[in-house]
Design an enzyme around this catalytic site. Sequence first.
Site, short mmCIF file in Angstrom:
data_model
loop_
_atom_site.label_atom_id
_atom_site.label_comp_id
_atom_site.label_asym_id
_atom_site.label_seq_id
_atom_site.Cartn_x
_atom_site.Cartn_y
_atom_site.Cartn_z
N CYS A 116 59.44 39.41 -15.00
CA CYS A 116 60.89 39.52 -15.23
C CYS A 116 61.58 40.43 -14.22
CB CYS A 116 61.19 39.95 -16.65
SG CYS A 116 60.59 41.60 -17.08
N HIS A 160 61.87 44.36 -20.69
CA HIS A 160 62.24 43.02 -20.21
C HIS A 160 63.65 43.06 -19.64
CE1 HIS A 160 61.30 38.77 -19.93
NE2 HIS A 160 62.51 38.49 -20.38
N HIS A 167 65.50 34.49 -16.97
CA HIS A 167 64.47 35.53 -17.03
C HIS A 167 63.12 34.87 -16.84
CE1 HIS A 167 63.00 34.72 -21.26
NE2 HIS A 167 64.06 33.95 -21.16
#
Length: 180
Positions: A89, A142, A154
């Site tokens: 990510c 994240h 993502h």
Amino acid sequence: MISNKMIFKSILFVCLVFMGLSCSTSGYDLLLEKTFDHEQKARLEDFANAGIENCWPFKFEKKHIIQSALKYKGVKYQSGGTTSKGLDCSGLVYLSAKDIGLKLPHHAQEMARFGQVVPTRGRLRKGDFVFFKGEGKRLINHVGIMLSHTEFLHVSSSKGCIVSKLKETYWADRFLFGTR
């Protein structure tokens, strides 16, 4: 009799006071106000003590980072990856930023220190970075890039670089804040 000069000074004073008040509450302050979980609030404060809402190294247009990021849609997941052969990510955001000349760290938690904090999902805009809660020691684990008011790009560990909806229960429950 009141002179034009006195009126001008009075208006200028009121404008400066208003500007000071309207600019005094940062996104981070609003984030703390909306955080009721004491443990989460303490973790946010620890995070902020090491630096938050730092200025971007240079101005850039959000559409350029989105265009760059979309090139990586479909790339498979690779832990620590920063190439078109495999990404994680933060690798996606790092590489997309690098493509437009913006140098960012390769860790989501460090990326979150740049830009103005956007405390709620409803205030997010296209091109904002979105950050999600981590488990354990890390506050953030994240990161993604908003493509619209509801979707973000993502890298999923199981599906690679994909588009997801922020209102999906999984992401809505883990959303921490955005930056712009």
